[in-house]
Design an enzyme around this catalytic site. Structure first.
Site, PDB file in Angstrom:
ATOM      1  N   ARG A  23      45.005  25.214  45.972  1.00 43.39           N
ATOM      2  CA  ARG A  23      43.675  25.779  46.270  1.00 43.39           C
ATOM      3  C   ARG A  23      43.703  27.282  46.447  1.00 43.39           C
ATOM      4  O   ARG A  23      42.694  27.951  46.334  1.00 43.39           O
ATOM      5  CB  ARG A  23      43.121  25.155  47.558  1.00 43.39           C
ATOM      6  CG  ARG A  23      42.946  23.659  47.502  1.00 43.39           C
ATOM      7  CD  ARG A  23      42.713  23.086  48.878  1.00 43.39           C
ATOM      8  NE  ARG A  23      43.901  23.362  49.719  1.00 43.39           N
ATOM      9  CZ  ARG A  23      43.937  23.197  51.040  1.00 43.39           C
ATOM     10  NH1 ARG A  23      42.859  22.799  51.674  1.00 43.39           N
ATOM     11  NH2 ARG A  23      45.028  23.445  51.711  1.00 43.39           N
ATOM     12  N   GLU A  28      47.710  34.219  58.794  1.00 49.70           N
ATOM     13  CA  GLU A  28      47.186  34.878  59.982  1.00 49.70           C
ATOM     14  C   GLU A  28      47.528  36.354  59.840  1.00 49.70           C
ATOM     15  O   GLU A  28      48.701  36.715  59.841  1.00 49.70           O
ATOM     16  CB  GLU A  28      47.830  34.309  61.249  1.00 49.70           C
ATOM     17  CG  GLU A  28      47.462  32.872  61.510  1.00 49.70           C
ATOM     18  CD  GLU A  28      48.225  32.265  62.681  1.00 49.70           C
ATOM     19  OE1 GLU A  28      49.286  32.808  63.081  1.00 49.70           O
ATOM     20  OE2 GLU A  28      47.768  31.226  63.189  1.00 49.70           O
ATOM     21  N   GLN A  46      38.383  47.682  66.890  1.00 43.70           N
ATOM     22  CA  GLN A  46      37.520  47.912  65.738  1.00 43.70           C
ATOM     23  C   GLN A  46      38.307  47.660  64.454  1.00 43.70           C
ATOM     24  O   GLN A  46      39.500  47.949  64.386  1.00 43.70           O
ATOM     25  CB  GLN A  46      37.030  49.366  65.754  1.00 43.70           C
ATOM     26  CG  GLN A  46      36.105  49.754  64.626  1.00 43.70           C
ATOM     27  CD  GLN A  46      35.587  51.178  64.800  1.00 43.70           C
ATOM     28  OE1 GLN A  46      35.128  51.537  65.879  1.00 43.70           O
ATOM     29  NE2 GLN A  46      35.665  51.968  63.752  1.00 43.70           N
ATOM     30  N   ASP A  47      37.627  47.108  63.449  1.00 43.65           N
ATOM     31  CA  ASP A  47      38.201  46.955  62.117  1.00 43.65           C
ATOM     32  C   ASP A  47      37.488  47.905  61.170  1.00 43.65           C
ATOM     33  O   ASP A  47      36.255  48.019  61.203  1.00 43.65           O
ATOM     34  CB  ASP A  47      38.014  45.526  61.593  1.00 43.65           C
ATOM     35  CG  ASP A  47      38.954  44.530  62.251  1.00 43.65           C
ATOM     36  OD1 ASP A  47      39.798  44.932  63.061  1.00 43.65           O
ATOM     37  OD2 ASP A  47      38.835  43.332  61.938  1.00 43.65           O
ATOM     38  N   ASN A  48      38.265  48.584  60.312  1.00 42.66           N
ATOM     39  CA  ASN A  48      37.717  49.504  59.310  1.00 42.66           C
ATOM     40  C   ASN A  48      38.106  49.017  57.924  1.00 42.66           C
ATOM     41  O   ASN A  48      39.133  48.352  57.760  1.00 42.66           O
ATOM     42  CB  ASN A  48      38.262  50.919  59.524  1.00 42.66           C
ATOM     43  CG  ASN A  48      37.867  51.483  60.867  1.00 42.66           C
ATOM     44  OD1 ASN A  48      36.774  51.263  61.360  1.00 42.66           O
ATOM     45  ND2 ASN A  48      38.773  52.212  61.486  1.00 42.66           N
ATOM     46  N   ARG A  59      44.479  59.599  50.748  1.00 48.14           N
ATOM     47  CA  ARG A  59      43.724  59.757  51.999  1.00 48.14           C
ATOM     48  C   ARG A  59      44.724  60.065  53.107  1.00 48.14           C
ATOM     49  O   ARG A  59      45.568  59.261  53.432  1.00 48.14           O
ATOM     50  CB  ARG A  59      42.929  58.498  52.310  1.00 48.14           C
ATOM     51  CG  ARG A  59      41.861  58.187  51.258  1.00 48.14           C
ATOM     52  CD  ARG A  59      41.123  56.907  51.619  1.00 48.14           C
ATOM     53  NE  ARG A  59      40.175  56.536  50.611  1.00 48.14           N
ATOM     54  CZ  ARG A  59      38.862  56.797  50.666  1.00 48.14           C
ATOM     55  NH1 ARG A  59      38.373  57.447  51.705  1.00 48.14           N
ATOM     56  NH2 ARG A  59      38.060  56.410  49.699  1.00 48.14           N
ATOM     57  N   HIS A  62      46.157  61.803  58.323  1.00 46.02           N
ATOM     58  CA  HIS A  62      45.147  61.802  59.380  1.00 46.02           C
ATOM     59  C   HIS A  62      45.696  61.304  60.712  1.00 46.02           C
ATOM     60  O   HIS A  62      46.594  60.471  60.755  1.00 46.02           O
ATOM     61  CB  HIS A  62      43.984  60.891  58.983  1.00 46.02           C
ATOM     62  CG  HIS A  62      43.292  61.302  57.732  1.00 46.02           C
ATOM     63  ND1 HIS A  62      42.618  60.410  56.939  1.00 46.02           N
ATOM     64  CD2 HIS A  62      43.161  62.507  57.129  1.00 46.02           C
ATOM     65  CE1 HIS A  62      42.102  61.041  55.902  1.00 46.02           C
ATOM     66  NE2 HIS A  62      42.421  62.318  55.988  1.00 46.02           N
ATOM     67  N   LYS A  72      47.060  52.153  64.508  1.00 46.57           N
ATOM     68  CA  LYS A  72      46.432  51.495  63.359  1.00 46.57           C
ATOM     69  C   LYS A  72      47.329  50.376  62.845  1.00 46.57           C
ATOM     70  O   LYS A  72      48.544  50.536  62.772  1.00 46.57           O
ATOM     71  CB  LYS A  72      46.229  52.491  62.208  1.00 46.57           C
ATOM     72  CG  LYS A  72      45.313  53.637  62.527  1.00 46.57           C
ATOM     73  CD  LYS A  72      45.245  54.610  61.357  1.00 46.57           C
ATOM     74  CE  LYS A  72      44.360  55.796  61.697  1.00 46.57           C
ATOM     75  NZ  LYS A  72      44.322  56.769  60.595  1.00 46.57           N
ATOM     76  N   HIS A 119      48.937  59.408  59.524  1.00 46.81           N
ATOM     77  CA  HIS A 119      48.922  58.309  58.564  1.00 46.81           C
ATOM     78  C   HIS A 119      48.264  58.766  57.269  1.00 46.81           C
ATOM     79  O   HIS A 119      47.314  59.560  57.290  1.00 46.81           O
ATOM     80  CB  HIS A 119      48.137  57.122  59.150  1.00 46.81           C
ATOM     81  CG  HIS A 119      47.909  56.033  58.173  1.00 46.81           C
ATOM     82  ND1 HIS A 119      46.682  55.818  57.582  1.00 46.81           N
ATOM     83  CD2 HIS A 119      48.752  55.115  57.666  1.00 46.81           C
ATOM     84  CE1 HIS A 119      46.791  54.788  56.753  1.00 46.81           C
ATOM     85  NE2 HIS A 119      48.031  54.347  56.785  1.00 46.81           N
ATOM     86  N   TYR A 132      41.967  48.155  58.134  1.00 43.14           N
ATOM     87  CA  TYR A 132      42.862  48.459  59.249  1.00 43.14           C
ATOM     88  C   TYR A 132      42.159  48.319  60.576  1.00 43.14           C
ATOM     89  O   TYR A 132      40.969  48.580  60.715  1.00 43.14           O
ATOM     90  CB  TYR A 132      43.516  49.829  59.106  1.00 43.14           C
ATOM     91  CG  TYR A 132      42.585  51.018  58.992  1.00 43.14           C
ATOM     92  CD1 TYR A 132      42.315  51.817  60.094  1.00 43.14           C
ATOM     93  CD2 TYR A 132      41.994  51.338  57.777  1.00 43.14           C
ATOM     94  CE1 TYR A 132      41.478  52.909  59.989  1.00 43.14           C
ATOM     95  CE2 TYR A 132      41.153  52.435  57.659  1.00 43.14           C
ATOM     96  CZ  TYR A 132      40.904  53.216  58.772  1.00 43.14           C
ATOM     97  OH  TYR A 132      40.057  54.293  58.653  1.00 43.14           O
ATOM     98  N   LYS A 168      38.464  68.105  52.974  1.00 46.97           N
ATOM     99  CA  LYS A 168      39.145  68.154  54.275  1.00 46.97           C
ATOM    100  C   LYS A 168      40.660  68.047  54.091  1.00 46.97           C
ATOM    101  O   LYS A 168      41.427  68.807  54.688  1.00 46.97           O
ATOM    102  CB  LYS A 168      38.622  67.013  55.153  1.00 46.97           C
ATOM    103  CG  LYS A 168      39.366  66.796  56.444  1.00 46.97           C
ATOM    104  CD  LYS A 168      38.811  65.575  57.160  1.00 46.97           C
ATOM    105  CE  LYS A 168      39.872  64.878  57.937  1.00 46.97           C
ATOM    106  NZ  LYS A 168      39.442  63.655  58.587  1.00 46.97           N
ATOM    107  N   ASP A 169      41.107  67.110  53.255  1.00 44.98           N
ATOM    108  CA  ASP A 169      42.541  66.911  53.056  1.00 44.98           C
ATOM    109  C   ASP A 169      43.169  68.043  52.242  1.00 44.98           C
ATOM    110  O   ASP A 169      44.324  68.400  52.477  1.00 44.98           O
ATOM    111  CB  ASP A 169      42.808  65.562  52.392  1.00 44.98           C
ATOM    112  CG  ASP A 169      42.475  64.392  53.314  1.00 44.98           C
ATOM    113  OD1 ASP A 169      42.311  64.614  54.535  1.00 44.98           O
ATOM    114  OD2 ASP A 169      42.366  63.259  52.816  1.00 44.98           O
TER     115      ASP A 169
END
Length: 187
Positions: A23, A28, A46-48, A59, A62, A72, A119, A132, A168-169
């Site tokens: 299937r 987890e 929080q999840d992003n 990216r 940071h 994270k 990161h 994350y 920014k980066d």
């Protein structure tokens, strides 16, 4: 779930157990009890979720400064990335050193990036999604960055392309110039 500390103290590679059959599969992606057994007491709040359309998108590097620093737990749910953590704790024996690992939708590995580390990730495929967890909300006042190609850090990015960067980066300071208030005592 296999939780292994990398050569950078405090950075962990997480390898969930994946159960598959005709299937599909189940895993987890986070279980507090497994993290506690490994000595990690992190309260994620929080999840992003990010999407990058183009291969070679970069990216980072940071981080958020204290008192709003973030831990994270990063995973790639579509496509593939090269994920990097850089120790920016000024009194650390690993200051300026980095660890990188390929995270993909197939290998389902995750990287735990603690407070005191910058990161970044580079997309290795088109149409990449990264999810994350963080243990602190976004704070514009504490948002910081370091130049992605700082020669003092010397990250070996896997793609030999000019990366796609935000303004920014592109304009981030080097590690030596960065606003950084981390120490080993913080972790």
């Amino acid at each position: 779930m296999k939780i292994t500390e990398t050569e950078l103290s405090g950075v962990y590679l997480i390898e969930p157990k994946v159960f598959g059959d005709h299937r599909g599969w189940f895993m987890e992606s986070f279980k507090k009890a497994n993290f506690e057994e490994a000595g990690l007491d992190i309260q994620f709040i929080q999840d992003n979720h990010s999407f990058s359309a183009t291969k070679g998108t970069l990216r980072g590097l940071h981080y958020q400064s204290n008192p709003k620093a973030q831990t994270k737990l990063v995973r790639c749910t579509k496509g593939a990335i090269f994920d990097v953590a850089i120790d920016i704790r000024k009194d650390s024996e690993n200051y300026g050193k980095w660890y990188g690992v390929e995270l993909t939708e197939e290998n389902k590995k995750q990287l735990l990036v603690p407070k005191g580390f910058a990161h970044a990730f580079m997309t290795l495929t088109e149409n990449v999604e990264v999810e994350y967890k963080v243990d602190e909300v976004y704070s514009p006042e504490n948002d910081r960055g370091i130049l992605w190609n700082d020669p003092d850090i010397g990250i070996e990015w896997p793609l030999d392309v000019e990366p796609i960067l935000s303004d920014k980066d592109k304009n981030a300071p080097t590690l030596k110039e960065a606003d950084n208030n981390f120490s080993v005592e913080d972790n």
